[in-house]
Design an enzyme around this catalytic site. Structure first.
Site, PDB file in Angstrom:
ATOM      1  N   LYS A 127      47.814  41.940  51.976  1.00 53.47           N
ATOM      2  CA  LYS A 127      48.330  42.500  50.724  1.00 53.47           C
ATOM      3  C   LYS A 127      49.715  43.100  50.877  1.00 53.47           C
ATOM      4  O   LYS A 127      50.444  43.243  49.899  1.00 53.47           O
ATOM      5  CB  LYS A 127      47.347  43.516  50.134  1.00 53.47           C
ATOM      6  CG  LYS A 127      46.039  42.851  49.709  1.00 53.47           C
ATOM      7  CD  LYS A 127      45.310  43.544  48.589  1.00 53.47           C
ATOM      8  CE  LYS A 127      44.193  42.606  48.094  1.00 53.47           C
ATOM      9  NZ  LYS A 127      43.312  43.155  47.108  1.00 53.47           N
ATOM     10  N   LYS A 148      41.077  36.942  42.056  1.00 50.20           N
ATOM     11  CA  LYS A 148      41.851  37.315  40.871  1.00 50.20           C
ATOM     12  C   LYS A 148      43.333  37.405  41.176  1.00 50.20           C
ATOM     13  O   LYS A 148      44.155  37.166  40.314  1.00 50.20           O
ATOM     14  CB  LYS A 148      41.331  38.611  40.245  1.00 50.20           C
ATOM     15  CG  LYS A 148      41.271  39.800  41.140  1.00 50.20           C
ATOM     16  CD  LYS A 148      40.511  40.910  40.405  1.00 50.20           C
ATOM     17  CE  LYS A 148      39.992  41.949  41.374  1.00 50.20           C
ATOM     18  NZ  LYS A 148      38.770  42.584  40.939  1.00 50.20           N
ATOM     19  N   LYS A 152      39.322  30.960  48.570  1.00 50.10           N
ATOM     20  CA  LYS A 152      38.303  31.637  47.762  1.00 50.10           C
ATOM     21  C   LYS A 152      38.805  31.833  46.337  1.00 50.10           C
ATOM     22  O   LYS A 152      40.017  31.922  46.106  1.00 50.10           O
ATOM     23  CB  LYS A 152      37.903  32.977  48.396  1.00 50.10           C
ATOM     24  CG  LYS A 152      38.906  34.107  48.242  1.00 50.10           C
ATOM     25  CD  LYS A 152      38.252  35.479  48.482  1.00 50.10           C
ATOM     26  CE  LYS A 152      39.142  36.574  47.899  1.00 50.10           C
ATOM     27  NZ  LYS A 152      38.513  37.852  47.694  1.00 50.10           N
TER      28      LYS A 152
HETATM   29  P1  ATP Z   1      41.553  40.124  45.136  1.00 50.98           P
HETATM   30  O1  ATP Z   1      41.813  38.675  44.963  1.00 50.98           O
HETATM   31  O2  ATP Z   1      42.556  40.993  44.427  1.00 50.98           O
HETATM   32  O3  ATP Z   1      41.282  40.511  46.544  1.00 50.98           O
HETATM   33  P2  ATP Z   1      38.888  39.712  44.434  1.00 50.98           P
HETATM   34  O4  ATP Z   1      38.953  38.563  43.512  1.00 50.98           O
HETATM   35  O5  ATP Z   1      38.533  39.462  45.874  1.00 50.98           O
HETATM   36  O6  ATP Z   1      40.252  40.463  44.345  1.00 50.98           O
HETATM   37  P3  ATP Z   1      37.435  42.221  44.388  1.00 50.98           P
HETATM   38  O7  ATP Z   1      37.438  43.188  43.278  1.00 50.98           O
HETATM   39  O8  ATP Z   1      38.201  42.562  45.601  1.00 50.98           O
HETATM   40  O9  ATP Z   1      37.895  40.786  43.847  1.00 50.98           O
HETATM   41  O10 ATP Z   1      35.936  41.904  44.787  1.00 50.98           O
HETATM   42  C1  ATP Z   1      34.771  42.481  44.279  1.00 50.98           C
HETATM   43  C2  ATP Z   1      33.565  41.945  45.034  1.00 50.98           C
HETATM   44  O11 ATP Z   1      33.474  40.529  44.838  1.00 50.98           O
HETATM   45  C3  ATP Z   1      33.673  42.145  46.541  1.00 50.98           C
HETATM   46  O12 ATP Z   1      32.406  42.464  47.080  1.00 50.98           O
HETATM   47  C4  ATP Z   1      34.143  40.807  47.047  1.00 50.98           C
HETATM   48  O13 ATP Z   1      33.752  40.579  48.382  1.00 50.98           O
HETATM   49  C5  ATP Z   1      33.446  39.858  46.099  1.00 50.98           C
HETATM   50  N1  ATP Z   1      34.176  38.603  45.947  1.00 50.98           N
HETATM   51  C6  ATP Z   1      35.441  38.453  45.479  1.00 50.98           C
HETATM   52  N2  ATP Z   1      35.799  37.157  45.444  1.00 50.98           N
HETATM   53  C7  ATP Z   1      34.728  36.463  45.903  1.00 50.98           C
HETATM   54  C8  ATP Z   1      34.472  35.074  46.095  1.00 50.98           C
HETATM   55  N3  ATP Z   1      35.374  34.160  45.813  1.00 50.98           N
HETATM   56  N4  ATP Z   1      33.263  34.707  46.591  1.00 50.98           N
HETATM   57  C9  ATP Z   1      32.313  35.645  46.868  1.00 50.98           C
HETATM   58  N5  ATP Z   1      32.499  36.965  46.708  1.00 50.98           N
HETATM   59  C10 ATP Z   1      33.681  37.387  46.218  1.00 50.98           C
END
Ligand code: ATP
Ligand code: LTN
Length: 347
Positions: free
Chosen positions: A121, A207, A204
């Site tokens: 990040k 967002k 993955k």
């Molecule tokens: P960023 O992309 O900003 O890191 P994010 O999309 O990973 O955000 P978070 O709010 O960090 O979203 O994640 C919330 C929860 O969802 C966490 O437990 C994270 O591990 C899980 N998570 C996020 N993306 C995935 C994914 N693609 N597959 C499975 N679990 C996910």
């Protein structure tokens, strides 16, 4: 001297999600939040919106406030039951920040620097431009967890390293002072730990990194999400088979299908034997619409009654604070802080 808190009657489960988007995406739901709803049956559940973590990068105050309430509404719409679970905002329980400070004093600088999320990040603008809050993010996360002495922390794969640091810090504190913290276990389901981007299935679904066509936002109009599924990238060949290395696109669709329809991957493979990718995508689009439509309606309904939502959050933070204040009192005593006035029991 404060009494040590007694162990909880039921083992606890705790997790958090950052209010950094207008909608949860399918990865958040399938990888994490769905497990929260399932675990609330057998554990004493604590689930929170990590609004303090959300300001480690610049956030517009008005948008943050909206997203925090929206996240709470989505948790409830996804099946987290406010009667069972304490649902709360991190900033409503100041013990999180207070314990974080103590844990920061136990963390090595080099140890914090090794955290891959910080490296990723901060890479964009360079380490010098990143906030100190982004650097100390994992210690706040460790505090979030350790305050509640949970057995399980359900998260996606990307949070595993933070969980390892949390365990190391718990052990260090227990060893240096006195046994205070329970060592939490990550609860990461192998099959759904990494839902992939629909357009670039090597990454993955995320967002911050996914393109608009690669991510399914759960609050988007269902017809739009159906369209994205129908145009998801699939692999060369024609066979519908789960094979993450050779067929990451198709395997991802099977994982999503299996999670939403509650059917095993083997069953789906059998069903689609001899059929084409178009059939799979069309059927999955229907399953997705059936799933997101009531989720979205329920979220919007909850958002229509902000007073009720705030009442749920207030109730949740009271239940959380009752536990957190006891743990913090133990910690302050053990590190050698002089108690202030008569010792207060739980607030
Ligand atoms: P960023 O992309 O900003 O890191 P994010 O999309 O990973 O955000 P978070 O709010 O960090 O979203 O994640 C919330 C929860 O969802 C966490 O437990 C994270 O591990 C899980 N998570 C996020 N993306 C995935 C994914 N693609 N597959 C499975 N679990 C996910
Ligand atoms: N870092 C997590 C959010 C988070 C969390 C927590 C998860 C903050 N504190 C405590 C589990 C337990 C994320 O980005 N998904």
């Amino acid at each position: 001297m404060p009494e040590s808190s007694p162990p909880p009657a039921r083992p606890r489960v705790l997790s958090g999600i950052q209010p950094t988007a207008d909608s949860f995406h399918l990865g958040n739901y399938i990888g994490a939040v769905r497990q929260w709803a399932a675990l609330q049956e057998d554990f004493e559940p604590f689930f929170f919106i990590a609004d303090m973590h959300a300001i480690t990068v610049e956030a517009d105050p008005k948008v943050l406030r909206e997203r925090s309430r929206k996240s709470a509404a989505q948790l409830i719409a996804a099946g987290v039951d406010p009667q069972r679970a304490a649902i709360f905002l991190q900033s409503h329980v100041p013990e999180h920040a207070q314990l974080a400070w103590v844990l920061m004093c136990l963390t090595g600088f080099g140890e914090a620097r090794r955290m891959t999320q910080f490296k990723d990040k901060s890479a964009k603008g360079g380490e010098g431009a990143a906030s100190v809050g982004l650097f100390t993010y994992p210690m706040l996360m460790a505090a979030d967890i350790l305050l509640y002495r949970p057995q399980y922390v359900p998260v996606g794969e990307d949070q595993r390293q933070h969980l390892e640091l949390t365990r190391d810090l718990a052990q260090r504190f227990n060893h240096r002072y006195k046994r205070t913290f329970r060592l939490p276990e990550p609860y990461i389901l192998k099959e759904t730990a990494k839902i992939r981007d629909l357009q670039s299935p090597d990454n993955k679904m995320s967002k911050s990194a996914s393109s608009p066509t690669g991510i399914i936002e759960m609050l988007d109009p269902p017809s739009q999400s159906a369209k994205k599924v129908r145009s998801a990238v699939t692999d060369s060949g024609t066979e519908i088979r789960f094979d993450e290395a050779a067929k990451p696109g198709v395997s991802n669709l099977l994982t999503i299908y299996s999670a939403l329809a509650g059917r095993s991957i083997e069953e789906l493979e059998k069903d689609y034997q001899g059929r084409g990718y178009g059939d799979l995508k069309g059927d999955l689009a229907d399953v997705l619409v059936d799933f997101v439509t009531p989720f979205r309606d329920r979220t919007l309904e909850l958002l229509d009654d902000p007073a009720e939502l705030d009442r749920i959050l207030e109730d949740g933070s009271e239940r959380a604070a009752a536990v957190a204040s006891r743990t913090l009192a133990d910690v302050y005593d053990r590190v050698g802080f002089v108690p202030r006035g008569p010792v207060r029991s739980a607030r």
